[in-house]
Design an enzyme around this catalytic site. Structure first.
Site, PDB file in Angstrom:
ATOM      1  N   ARG A   3       8.845  -9.347  -1.896  1.00 34.38           N
ATOM      2  CA  ARG A   3       8.122  -8.574  -0.869  1.00 34.38           C
ATOM      3  C   ARG A   3       6.636  -8.430  -1.183  1.00 34.38           C
ATOM      4  NH1 ARG A   3       7.944  -2.660   0.310  1.00 34.38           N
ATOM      5  NH2 ARG A   3       8.046  -2.281   2.553  1.00 34.38           N
ATOM      6  N   ILE A  29       4.335  -2.816   7.061  1.00 38.63           N
ATOM      7  CA  ILE A  29       5.512  -3.629   6.737  1.00 38.63           C
ATOM      8  C   ILE A  29       6.690  -2.657   6.735  1.00 38.63           C
ATOM      9  CG2 ILE A  29       5.152  -3.334   4.224  1.00 38.63           C
ATOM     10  CD1 ILE A  29       6.183  -6.163   3.780  1.00 38.63           C
ATOM     11  N   SER A  30       7.844  -3.087   7.265  1.00 40.92           N
ATOM     12  CA  SER A  30       9.008  -2.189   7.327  1.00 40.92           C
ATOM     13  C   SER A  30       9.551  -1.902   5.931  1.00 40.92           C
ATOM     14  CB  SER A  30      10.115  -2.814   8.173  1.00 40.92           C
ATOM     15  OG  SER A  30       9.679  -3.020   9.488  1.00 40.92           O
ATOM     16  N   HIS A  31      10.306  -0.776   5.814  1.00 42.67           N
ATOM     17  CA  HIS A  31      11.040  -0.496   4.584  1.00 42.67           C
ATOM     18  C   HIS A  31      11.975  -1.685   4.302  1.00 42.67           C
ATOM     19  CE1 HIS A  31      10.065   3.586   5.752  1.00 42.67           C
ATOM     20  NE2 HIS A  31      10.652   4.093   4.690  1.00 42.67           N
TER      21      HIS A  31
END
Ligand code: SAH
Length: 179
Positions: A3, A29-31
């Protein structure tokens, strides 16, 4: 999926915590948990054609590519579109199509899709997207204003869409038009 590659360098310590993080243009950015949750609900099979709304950093898209989907992805923020285009080149992630445009409209000339994943919070479910879902296809979309309820829609026939819900999440808003 590494990530940290999807965050600006220098933010390494934030990359492996379960949290959203700024990626520029006021977006996040998403979890990792959310990316896993949405990917799972989509039930991707190798070779399936998936439409993603909200490319952002490219992280969710890269996860879907790793799951062997053919990903069509749309981003409305030009700054992110340019940045993520460069990143995909550098990392050798190849979405089938990466479009700068308004995800409300989907990609009518490329549909119908086996799956549609929306990675921004929608106040309503765009009709254009429902129309681009194959019969038997799955759409995963967070629906709501301040916070969103994760919603799965399965298209059972031409006119029958079956909806189920999976708890509360928080996304940046699904906005009209492009910038
Ligand atoms: N999937 C991304 C999540 C980014 S946040 C990731 O893994 O990083 C959601 C993204 O949706 C933002 O980049 C935002 O600009 C985008 N977005 C919001 N409304 C949109 C629209 N109408 N069409 C396309 N993208 C949209």
């Amino acid at each position: 999926m590494p990530r940290h590659l999807f965050l600006d360098s220098g933010f390494l310590e934030h990359a492996y915590q379960n949290k959203a993080f700024p990626i520029g243009a006021g977006q996040t950015i998403s979890h990792p948990y959310t990316v896993a949750f949405q990917s799972q609900l989509l039930e991707v099979m190798p070779g399936q054609r998936i439409l993603e709304i909200g490319t952002g950093s490219g992280y969710q898209c890269a996860v879907l590519i790793k799951m062997k989907a053919q990903v069509y992805t749309i981003e409305r923020q030009n700054e992110l579109y340019k940045k993520t285009t460069q990143l995909f080149k550098k990392l050798f992630y190849r979405p089938r199509k990466f479009v700068f445009g308004d995800g409300y409209k989907g990609l009518p000339d490329q549909g119908p899709f086996d799956g549609i994943i929306v990675t921004c919070g929608a106040t309503d479910i765009p009709k254009a997207l429902l129309a681009q879902l194959k019969i038997g296809g799955r759409m995963v979309i967070p629906v709501g204003d301040d916070s969103q309820i994760m919603t799965l829609i399965i298209r059972e026939s031409e006119s029958k869409f079956v909806k189920s819900t999976f708890g509360e999440f928080r996304f940046v808003p699904f906005l009209d038009g492009k910038e």
